[in-house]
Motif scaffolding. Structure first.
Motif, short mmCIF file in Angstrom:
data_model
loop_
_atom_site.label_atom_id
_atom_site.label_comp_id
_atom_site.label_asym_id
_atom_site.label_seq_id
_atom_site.Cartn_x
_atom_site.Cartn_y
_atom_site.Cartn_z
N PHE A 3 25.95 -12.58 -4.12
CA PHE A 3 27.32 -12.26 -4.07
C PHE A 3 28.00 -13.44 -2.82
O PHE A 3 27.14 -14.06 -2.27
CB PHE A 3 27.53 -11.13 -3.73
N TRP A 48 26.98 -9.16 -0.36
CA TRP A 48 27.88 -8.25 -0.72
C TRP A 48 29.20 -9.00 -1.05
O TRP A 48 29.54 -10.13 -0.79
CB TRP A 48 28.41 -7.29 0.29
N GLN A 49 30.09 -8.02 -2.02
CA GLN A 49 31.54 -8.59 -2.68
C GLN A 49 32.25 -7.42 -3.07
O GLN A 49 31.74 -6.62 -3.67
CB GLN A 49 31.17 -9.69 -3.62
N ILE A 51 34.51 -6.14 -5.77
CA ILE A 51 34.74 -6.71 -7.15
C ILE A 51 35.49 -5.16 -7.75
O ILE A 51 35.10 -4.23 -7.79
CB ILE A 51 33.67 -6.68 -7.86
N CYS A 56 30.30 -4.15 -3.98
CA CYS A 56 28.95 -4.42 -4.65
C CYS A 56 27.80 -5.22 -3.68
O CYS A 56 28.42 -5.95 -2.87
CB CYS A 56 29.02 -5.34 -5.90
N ALA A 58 24.02 -6.53 -2.99
CA ALA A 58 22.88 -7.16 -3.73
C ALA A 58 21.74 -7.37 -2.73
O ALA A 58 21.79 -7.97 -1.60
CB ALA A 58 23.09 -8.29 -4.78
N MET A 72 21.05 -4.74 -7.72
CA MET A 72 22.30 -4.44 -6.85
C MET A 72 22.15 -2.87 -6.47
O MET A 72 21.82 -2.07 -7.42
CB MET A 72 23.46 -4.61 -7.77
N PRO A 75 27.50 0.54 -6.98
CA PRO A 75 28.84 0.17 -6.25
C PRO A 75 29.44 1.30 -5.45
O PRO A 75 29.22 2.50 -5.76
CB PRO A 75 29.69 -0.14 -7.61
N THR A 90 33.91 -3.15 -12.98
CA THR A 90 33.13 -3.78 -11.56
C THR A 90 31.57 -4.04 -12.11
O THR A 90 30.93 -5.19 -11.58
CB THR A 90 33.06 -2.78 -10.39
N THR A 93 31.26 -7.21 -14.29
CA THR A 93 31.53 -8.40 -13.55
C THR A 93 30.21 -8.88 -12.80
O THR A 93 29.84 -9.92 -12.74
CB THR A 93 32.67 -8.06 -12.62
N ALA A 94 29.72 -7.85 -12.11
CA ALA A 94 28.58 -8.18 -11.50
C ALA A 94 27.44 -8.44 -12.24
O ALA A 94 26.52 -9.48 -11.78
CB ALA A 94 28.14 -6.54 -10.55
N ARG A 95 27.31 -8.01 -13.30
CA ARG A 95 26.04 -8.26 -14.18
C ARG A 95 25.97 -9.61 -14.60
O ARG A 95 25.45 -10.42 -14.70
CB ARG A 95 26.17 -7.43 -15.39
#
Length: 317
Positions: A3, A48-49, A51, A56, A58, A72, A75, A90, A93-95
């Protein structure tokens, strides 16, 4: 780096933002605090981020493999609410972020209360696996203070023996005594290394590094800590924090180390730490057992009021 942000060079506003998400829901998980992620930030390459509506996080999973395998965490919400459509956006998008970096996507350390939500959203697209080794042991503070009843009779006997036999003092750790704590850990680790299987030695080294990181946060006032001294020398250490910075209901114990040459010292450091907690603390989370049988038996012997289950989620293409 999975992230956008890591846990280095954080501003005061960054920490406030992260706390807001970690405090937003009662996860009952020892991994779901700012401090728990900060102290392992380098070892597990944690990033981290934000989203959409969720945070999120990781990190690097298994450390023993040559290939870097990331996961991850579930969330995090800052409102205490999870909306299915927004959560799915979310996670999807992370995937994509994981896959764009050539990494297999999985969610780990999923609290029991949220595992069913993931299943509701993804159905047969996700497989949930209970990871017993990651379950947190949660106790009533009152039980750990009083050690009453038949189920804790042996613990009480060990504590009574220690209190009768040794002239000891209990005190909080300060920045001035942090070096003494590290010296104590080095001393008892030398004993443990002689008895420890080779594969656990690296874990012990990483654990010591994380404790050093914890001690570097003493000046923030966020830690709960204590040491026992016998004849002026530190012989036991414990370090924890409130599970949520906006609540005293639950406390996490990240560290408990003692010199086993003194019978009852583990019972004493646990007891005295809990006695010095604020009266409004109800629960004490003593973390997971990592699949170590001796540790599991010890944690079970204190009769937890609950095992906070954790799950992993593997996504089916």
């Amino acid at each position: 780096m999975i992230f956008e942000r890591d846990f280095k060079d954080l501003t005061e506003e960054d920490v406030k933002l992260l706390d807001a998400y970690f405090d937003g829901y009662d996860y009952q998980a020892s991994s779901h605090t700012f401090i728990a992620n900060y102290i392992w930030r380098d070892t597990h390459k944690i990033t981290w981020q934000v989203i959409g509506d969720y945070l999120c996080v990781a990190g690097l999973g298994t450390l023993e493999t040559e290939e870097e395998e990331y996961f991850m965490s579930f969330p995090l919400t800052r409102t205490g609410i999870y909306e299915k459509d927004k959560l799915r956006e979310t996670i999807d998008t992370a995937r994509k972020i994981f896959e764009s970096k050539g990494k297999r996507f999985e969610i780990s350390l999923i609290p029991e209360s949220l595992a069913s939500l993931l299943k509701e959203i993804y159905g047969s697209q996700v497989e949930l696996i209970h990871d017993r080794d990651d379950d947190d042991y949660i106790y009533l503070r009152e039980d750990l203070v009083n050690l009453s009843g038949r189920k804790l009779h042996q613990k009480k006997n060990h504590l009574n023996y220690f209190q009768r036999t040794y002239d000891y003092t209990y005190e909080e750790i300060t920045p001035e005594t942090a070096r003494e704590v590290l010296d104590f850990l080095e001393r008892i680790n030398q004993q443990r290394l002689l008895e420890m299987p080779e594969e656990w030695k690296t874990i012990l080294e990483l654990e010591t590094r994380a404790i050093d990181e914890l001690l570097s946060l003493l000046h923030t006032g966020r830690l709960l800590s204590g040491v026992i001294r016998i004849d002026g020398q530190i012989e036991a250490v414990t370090i924890g924090e409130f599970a949520r910075t906006n609540s005293h209901e639950s406390v996490l114990v990240h560290v408990e180390k003692a010199n086993p040459e003194f019978r009852g010292i583990y019972q004493a450091i646990n007891h005295d730490f809990c006695c010095h907690l604020p009266e409004d603390v109800v629960y004490v989370n003593r973390e997971e057992d990592m699949g170590m049988e001796n540790l599991r038996q010890t944690k079970l012997s204190y009769k937890p009021v609950k095992l906070a289950e954790k799950y992993e989620a593997a996504f089916v293409k």
